[in-house]
Design a protein around this motif. Structure first.
Motif, mmCIF file in Angstrom:
data_model
loop_
_atom_site.group_PDB
_atom_site.id
_atom_site.type_symbol
_atom_site.label_atom_id
_atom_site.label_comp_id
_atom_site.label_asym_id
_atom_site.label_seq_id
_atom_site.Cartn_x
_atom_site.Cartn_y
_atom_site.Cartn_z
ATOM 1 N N GLU A 163 31.616 40.778 70.137
ATOM 2 C CA GLU A 163 33.023 41.135 70.287
ATOM 3 C C GLU A 163 33.281 41.800 71.635
ATOM 4 O O GLU A 163 34.307 41.556 72.276
ATOM 5 N N ARG A 164 32.326 42.657 72.060
ATOM 6 C CA ARG A 164 32.485 43.309 73.357
ATOM 7 C C ARG A 164 32.428 42.290 74.492
ATOM 8 O O ARG A 164 33.183 42.378 75.465
ATOM 9 N N TYR A 165 31.548 41.323 74.377
ATOM 10 C CA TYR A 165 31.437 40.288 75.398
ATOM 11 C C TYR A 165 32.720 39.454 75.441
ATOM 12 O O TYR A 165 33.230 39.144 76.532
ATOM 13 N N ALA B 180 35.731 40.405 74.600
ATOM 14 C CA ALA B 180 36.778 41.225 75.202
ATOM 15 C C ALA B 180 36.608 41.295 76.714
ATOM 16 O O ALA B 180 37.584 41.251 77.474
ATOM 17 N N GLN B 181 35.366 41.394 77.165
ATOM 18 C CA GLN B 181 35.084 41.458 78.592
ATOM 19 C C GLN B 181 35.510 40.163 79.288
ATOM 20 O O GLN B 181 36.125 40.198 80.357
ATOM 21 N N PRO C 110 28.169 43.431 69.803
ATOM 22 C CA PRO C 110 27.943 42.946 71.168
ATOM 23 C C PRO C 110 28.730 41.670 71.459
ATOM 24 O O PRO C 110 29.258 41.500 72.562
ATOM 25 N N ALA D 101 32.593 47.826 67.656
ATOM 26 C CA ALA D 101 32.580 46.413 68.014
ATOM 27 C C ALA D 101 31.140 45.923 68.164
ATOM 28 O O ALA D 101 30.262 46.638 68.631
ATOM 29 N N ASP E 188 32.488 53.304 68.949
ATOM 30 C CA ASP E 188 32.818 51.905 69.174
ATOM 31 C C ASP E 188 32.073 51.074 68.141
ATOM 32 O O ASP E 188 30.844 50.998 68.162
#
Length: 222
Positions: A11-13, A15-16, A9, A7, A5
């Motif tokens: 970008e992950r947030y 997306a979440q 942090p 992405a 992965d």
């Protein structure tokens, strides 16, 4: 080996949060329908301000597009996996019904009354075309009894000249007719069932759906 992965942090947030917004949107649609979808109401549920939520979705139409895209992708994948596993036209039709029953509002989002003022982008049309192609392939591969091979002459001539919707599928007019009959009749039963119009009538909609399918495939009833 699964790909790493990459992405960040942030970008992950993002997306979440977007997935959480879509979850609240699906709940809202299940309660009041897609036309009542409100980003401000979702922001309030999430403890955010309206402007803060607009950093994740530019507006209602973008959010609806994501939900429509997810719905089409889910059904396209369901039918594709079934076809790759050897499912015939009958099995694919039953897979369609099970998919619809699993989440009626998801079904209505793509096959119900259009949301006023909303126009789906081209990429959602491309995904819906995958669904059509799987079913057209299954229709073409299904033997047709001799007394049902020929489509009505006027319709056959019309479909021979009006087949842009097939996106180049080589199916002859009689197969296109069969597909359109299947699509309209089965969706008719599904739409009435999911909207609750059979409630209180005292019969099993599953048996009606199966009988319509038997008739379309000219299969003998038990």
């Amino acid at each position: 080996m699964a790909e790493a992965d990459t992405a960040t942090p942030r970008e992950r947030y993002r997306a979440q949060v977007r997935e959480e917004v879509k979850r609240y949107a699906r709940e809202q649609i299940a309660t009041a329908g897609a036309s009542a979808l409100s980003l401000n109401a979702i922001a309030k549920q999430m403890g955010l301000s309206g402007p803060a939520l607009y950093r994740y979705f530019a507006g209602r139409d973008e959010l609806i597009t994501e939900l429509v895209r997810d719905a089409y992708r889910s059904l396209a994948d369901t039918l594709r996996v079934g076809a790759e596993g050897g499912a015939d036209l009958r099995a694919l039709a039953h897979a369609l019904r099970l998919w619809a029953l699993a989440d009626p509002q998801r079904y209505f989002l793509v096959y119900g009354t259009p949301v006023p003022g909303y126009h789906a982008p081209e990429d959602t049309t491309a995904i819906s075309a995958e669904i059509m192609t799987v079913l057209l392939d299954a229709c073409a591969a299904t033997p047709v009894p001799a007394d049902r091979v020929t489509a009505p002459a006027a319709l056959a001539a019309h479909l021979a000249d009006h087949r842009d919707w097939t996106l180049g599928h080589p199916a002859p007019p009689e197969v296109l007719h069969r597909f359109l009959s299947l699509w309209t009749r089965l969706h008719g039963v599904l739409s009435l069932e999911l909207a609750g119009h059979f409630a209180g009538m005292g019969f099993d909609p599953a048996l009606l759906y199966a009988a319509e399918l038997d008739d379309l495939l000219a299969a003998p009833r038990a």
